[in-house]
Scaffold this motif. Structure first.
Motif, PDB file in Angstrom:
ATOM      1  N   GLY A   1      64.655  11.496   2.932  1.00 13.91           N
ATOM      2  CA  GLY A   1      64.659  11.236   1.496  1.00 13.91           C
ATOM      3  C   GLY A   1      64.723  12.486   0.642  1.00 13.91           C
ATOM      4  N   ASP A   2      64.566  13.665   1.264  1.00 11.33           N
ATOM      5  CA  ASP A   2      64.642  14.918   0.512  1.00 11.33           C
ATOM      6  C   ASP A   2      66.082  15.268   0.191  1.00 11.33           C
ATOM      7  OD1 ASP A   2      61.921  15.232   0.602  1.00 11.33           O
ATOM      8  OD2 ASP A   2      61.928  16.844   2.102  1.00 11.33           O
ATOM      9  N   ALA A   3      66.266  15.939  -0.940  1.00  9.63           N
ATOM     10  CA  ALA A   3      67.573  16.472  -1.291  1.00  9.63           C
ATOM     11  C   ALA A   3      67.734  17.841  -0.636  1.00  9.63           C
ATOM     12  CB  ALA A   3      67.713  16.595  -2.799  1.00  9.63           C
ATOM     13  N   VAL A   4      68.855  18.061   0.008  1.00  7.15           N
ATOM     14  CA  VAL A   4      69.114  19.320   0.709  1.00  7.15           C
ATOM     15  C   VAL A   4      69.709  20.337  -0.263  1.00  7.15           C
ATOM     16  CG1 VAL A   4      70.472  20.405   2.543  1.00  7.15           C
ATOM     17  CG2 VAL A   4      69.411  18.166   2.919  1.00  7.15           C
ATOM     18  N   ALA A   5      69.137  21.521  -0.280  1.00 10.27           N
ATOM     19  CA  ALA A   5      69.619  22.583  -1.163  1.00 10.27           C
ATOM     20  C   ALA A   5      70.930  23.172  -0.645  1.00 10.27           C
ATOM     21  CB  ALA A   5      68.566  23.684  -1.270  1.00 10.27           C
ATOM     22  N   ASP A   6      71.725  23.707  -1.535  1.00 11.96           N
ATOM     23  CA  ASP A   6      73.002  24.302  -1.146  1.00 11.96           C
ATOM     24  C   ASP A   6      72.767  25.518  -0.250  1.00 11.96           C
ATOM     25  OD1 ASP A   6      75.739  24.577  -1.031  1.00 11.96           O
ATOM     26  OD2 ASP A   6      75.881  25.735  -2.886  1.00 11.96           O
ATOM     27  N   PHE A   7      73.745  25.811   0.578  1.00 13.53           N
ATOM     28  CA  PHE A   7      73.668  26.978   1.459  1.00 13.53           C
ATOM     29  C   PHE A   7      75.075  27.511   1.660  1.00 13.53           C
ATOM     30  CE2 PHE A   7      73.631  23.053   4.031  1.00 13.53           C
ATOM     31  CZ  PHE A   7      74.797  23.180   4.754  1.00 13.53           C
ATOM     32  N   ARG A   8      75.177  28.762   2.073  1.00 16.75           N
ATOM     33  CA  ARG A   8      76.475  29.383   2.325  1.00 16.75           C
ATOM     34  C   ARG A   8      76.486  29.966   3.727  1.00 16.75           C
ATOM     35  NH1 ARG A   8      79.613  29.485  -1.943  1.00 16.75           N
ATOM     36  NH2 ARG A   8      81.065  30.938  -0.961  1.00 16.75           N
ATOM     37  N   LEU A   9      77.605  29.762   4.415  1.00 17.69           N
ATOM     38  CA  LEU A   9      77.750  30.220   5.790  1.00 17.69           C
ATOM     39  C   LEU A   9      79.117  30.859   5.984  1.00 17.69           C
ATOM     40  CD1 LEU A   9      76.590  26.872   7.453  1.00 17.69           C
ATOM     41  CD2 LEU A   9      75.166  28.911   7.228  1.00 17.69           C
TER      42      LEU A   9
ATOM     43  N   THR B   1      83.055  16.022  -2.428  1.00 16.25           N
ATOM     44  CA  THR B   1      83.951  14.861  -2.535  1.00 16.25           C
ATOM     45  C   THR B   1      83.711  13.853  -1.408  1.00 16.25           C
ATOM     46  OG1 THR B   1      85.692  15.963  -1.251  1.00 16.25           O
ATOM     47  CG2 THR B   1      85.744  16.245  -3.647  1.00 16.25           C
ATOM     48  N   GLN B   2      82.817  14.178  -0.493  1.00 15.17           N
ATOM     49  CA  GLN B   2      82.532  13.304   0.642  1.00 15.17           C
ATOM     50  C   GLN B   2      81.375  12.340   0.328  1.00 15.17           C
ATOM     51  OE1 GLN B   2      84.491  13.376   3.240  1.00 15.17           O
ATOM     52  NE2 GLN B   2      85.582  15.281   2.757  1.00 15.17           N
ATOM     53  N   LYS B   3      81.288  11.269   1.112  1.00 10.91           N
ATOM     54  CA  LYS B   3      80.176  10.323   0.963  1.00 10.91           C
ATOM     55  C   LYS B   3      78.897  10.887   1.581  1.00 10.91           C
ATOM     56  CE  LYS B   3      83.250   6.306   1.184  1.00 10.91           C
ATOM     57  NZ  LYS B   3      83.638   5.107   1.980  1.00 10.91           N
ATOM     58  N   GLY B   4      79.080  11.757   2.550  1.00 16.22           N
ATOM     59  CA  GLY B   4      77.935  12.349   3.231  1.00 16.22           C
ATOM     60  C   GLY B   4      78.395  13.420   4.189  1.00 16.22           C
ATOM     61  N   LEU B   5      77.516  13.788   5.107  1.00 13.38           N
ATOM     62  CA  LEU B   5      77.821  14.890   6.008  1.00 13.38           C
ATOM     63  C   LEU B   5      76.957  14.779   7.265  1.00 13.38           C
ATOM     64  CD1 LEU B   5      79.524  17.536   6.089  1.00 13.38           C
ATOM     65  CD2 LEU B   5      77.527  18.707   5.124  1.00 13.38           C
ATOM     66  N   ILE B   6      77.575  15.092   8.415  1.00 12.19           N
ATOM     67  CA  ILE B   6      76.847  15.149   9.680  1.00 12.19           C
ATOM     68  C   ILE B   6      76.661  16.626  10.014  1.00 12.19           C
ATOM     69  CG2 ILE B   6      76.870  14.541  12.134  1.00 12.19           C
ATOM     70  CD1 ILE B   6      78.877  12.282  11.390  1.00 12.19           C
TER      71      ILE B   6
ATOM     72  N   LEU C   1      73.343  13.417   6.253  1.00 13.89           N
ATOM     73  CA  LEU C   1      73.089  13.452   4.817  1.00 13.89           C
ATOM     74  C   LEU C   1      73.980  12.448   4.101  1.00 13.89           C
ATOM     75  CD1 LEU C   1      73.247  17.347   4.347  1.00 13.89           C
ATOM     76  CD2 LEU C   1      71.348  15.978   5.231  1.00 13.89           C
ATOM     77  N   LYS C   2      73.419  11.764   3.119  1.00 10.73           N
ATOM     78  CA  LYS C   2      74.180  10.833   2.287  1.00 10.73           C
ATOM     79  C   LYS C   2      74.211  11.378   0.865  1.00 10.73           C
ATOM     80  CE  LYS C   2      74.159   6.115   0.421  1.00 10.73           C
ATOM     81  NZ  LYS C   2      73.403   4.829   0.337  1.00 10.73           N
ATOM     82  N   GLN C   3      75.401  11.436   0.279  1.00  8.64           N
ATOM     83  CA  GLN C   3      75.489  11.937  -1.089  1.00  8.64           C
ATOM     84  C   GLN C   3      75.134  10.827  -2.074  1.00  8.64           C
ATOM     85  OE1 GLN C   3      78.207  14.771  -3.947  1.00  8.64           O
ATOM     86  NE2 GLN C   3      79.211  13.798  -2.204  1.00  8.64           N
ATOM     87  N   THR C   4      74.108  11.088  -2.852  1.00 11.81           N
ATOM     88  CA  THR C   4      73.623  10.136  -3.847  1.00 11.81           C
ATOM     89  C   THR C   4      73.364  10.881  -5.154  1.00 11.81           C
ATOM     90  OG1 THR C   4      72.524   8.850  -2.102  1.00 11.81           O
ATOM     91  CG2 THR C   4      71.859   8.408  -4.381  1.00 11.81           C
TER      92      THR C   4
ATOM     93  N   PHE D   1      72.779  15.679  -1.803  1.00 13.04           N
ATOM     94  CA  PHE D   1      72.840  15.289  -0.399  1.00 13.04           C
ATOM     95  C   PHE D   1      71.429  14.978   0.086  1.00 13.04           C
ATOM     96  CE2 PHE D   1      76.924  17.372  -0.805  1.00 13.04           C
ATOM     97  CZ  PHE D   1      77.743  16.583  -0.001  1.00 13.04           C
ATOM     98  N   ILE D   2      71.189  13.716   0.398  1.00 10.60           N
ATOM     99  CA  ILE D   2      69.860  13.232   0.768  1.00 10.60           C
ATOM    100  C   ILE D   2      69.773  13.047   2.286  1.00 10.60           C
ATOM    101  CG2 ILE D   2      68.141  11.426   0.390  1.00 10.60           C
ATOM    102  CD1 ILE D   2      68.898  13.044  -2.124  1.00 10.60           C
ATOM    103  N   LEU D   3      68.678  13.528   2.870  1.00 10.87           N
ATOM    104  CA  LEU D   3      68.497  13.418   4.316  1.00 10.87           C
ATOM    105  C   LEU D   3      68.152  11.983   4.699  1.00 10.87           C
ATOM    106  CD1 LEU D   3      68.291  14.765   7.084  1.00 10.87           C
ATOM    107  CD2 LEU D   3      65.891  15.257   6.595  1.00 10.87           C
ATOM    108  N   GLU D   4      68.979  11.404   5.585  1.00  9.84           N
ATOM    109  CA  GLU D   4      68.797  10.017   6.015  1.00  9.84           C
ATOM    110  C   GLU D   4      68.480   9.885   7.503  1.00  9.84           C
ATOM    111  OE1 GLU D   4      68.733   7.486   4.039  1.00  9.84           O
ATOM    112  OE2 GLU D   4      69.641   8.230   2.179  1.00  9.84           O
ATOM    113  N   TYR D   5      68.789  10.920   8.279  1.00  7.19           N
ATOM    114  CA  TYR D   5      68.537  10.862   9.730  1.00  7.19           C
ATOM    115  C   TYR D   5      68.349  12.279  10.251  1.00  7.19           C
ATOM    116  CZ  TYR D   5      69.322  10.563  14.752  1.00  7.19           C
ATOM    117  OH  TYR D   5      69.180  10.686  16.110  1.00  7.19           O
TER     118      TYR D   5
END
Length: 205
Positions: free
Chosen positions: A32-40, A55-60, A147-150, A154-158
């Motif tokens: 349920g936490d929002a993930v902060a941006d990061f650069r790699l 632009t994505q619905k989420g991210l693995i 992560l699911k974008q809401t 980006f909210i942690l779901e799993y």
């Protein structure tokens, strides 16, 4: 007696300090936490960030490494997950969190070579400062965060493992990442949102 008590108190404080440091090392995002941006630094040498996926619905997000046999065993399955879900809005983003001084195989040069050799269809970024792995609370490779974008966050779901058979893909009974993303795409909650990651311990600097 006084010196013994003093030594015991000092030892106890040291133990508590060690436990506190360890807790900080493994502290990370909760469901349920929002993930902060990061650069790699991606294997193509460009900088990538979480905002690149807006632009994505989420991210693995998967923390993985070249040297770890568990990561190697899951490479083809991660490629398959990206092929299945990237077109539906849930691409894979792989992150290498290890100190490359611990294993030469985890160097940026070898990350580039492995990405080409296996034909990774997803980005493979190096967490040079290990700040991203610490922010997530990652402890192993591989370890996955869906992560699911809401509302532009980006909210942690799993969080956890990819499936229930790390060494034998033919014996998989539960495909946790597949199940999680399929549920999120259908607007349903994830049935098993937390599982135990199985893999190699992250090599911290």
């Amino acid at each position: 007696m006084k010196s013994f008590m003093s030594w015991s108190l000092t030892g106890l404080l040291s133990l508590l300090l060690i436990q506190s440091v360890n807790a900080q090392n493994t502290k990370g995002y909760n469901l349920g936490d929002a993930v902060a941006d990061f650069r790699l630094k991606n294997v193509d040498s460009r900088q990538i960030s979480l905002t690149d996926y807006r632009t994505q619905k989420g991210l693995i997000v998967v923390f993985m490494s070249n040297h770890c046999p568990f990561s190697q065993a899951y490479e083809d399955r991660l490629i398959a997950l990206d092929h299945k879900f990237s077109s539906q809005g849930y691409p894979v983003l792989a992150i290498m969190p290890n100190d490359p001084k611990a294993y030469e195989n985890d160097s940026f040069k070898n990350m580039q070579a492995r990405s080409i050799e296996k034909g990774y269809p997803f980005a493979y970024g190096m967490d040079e400062t290990q700040a991203t792995a610490r922010a997530f609370g990652a402890t192993r490779t591989p370890e996955v965060y869906v992560l699911k974008q809401t509302n532009a966050q980006f909210i942690l779901e799993y969080v956890g493992t990819i499936d229930d058979s790390p060494q034998d893909s033919e014996s998989v009974q539960r495909r946790y990442i597949d199940e999680a993303v399929t549920s999120l795409l259908a607007g349903r909650p994830v049935q098993s949102p937390i599982t135990k990651p199985i893999g190699c311990a992250i090599k911290w600097k």
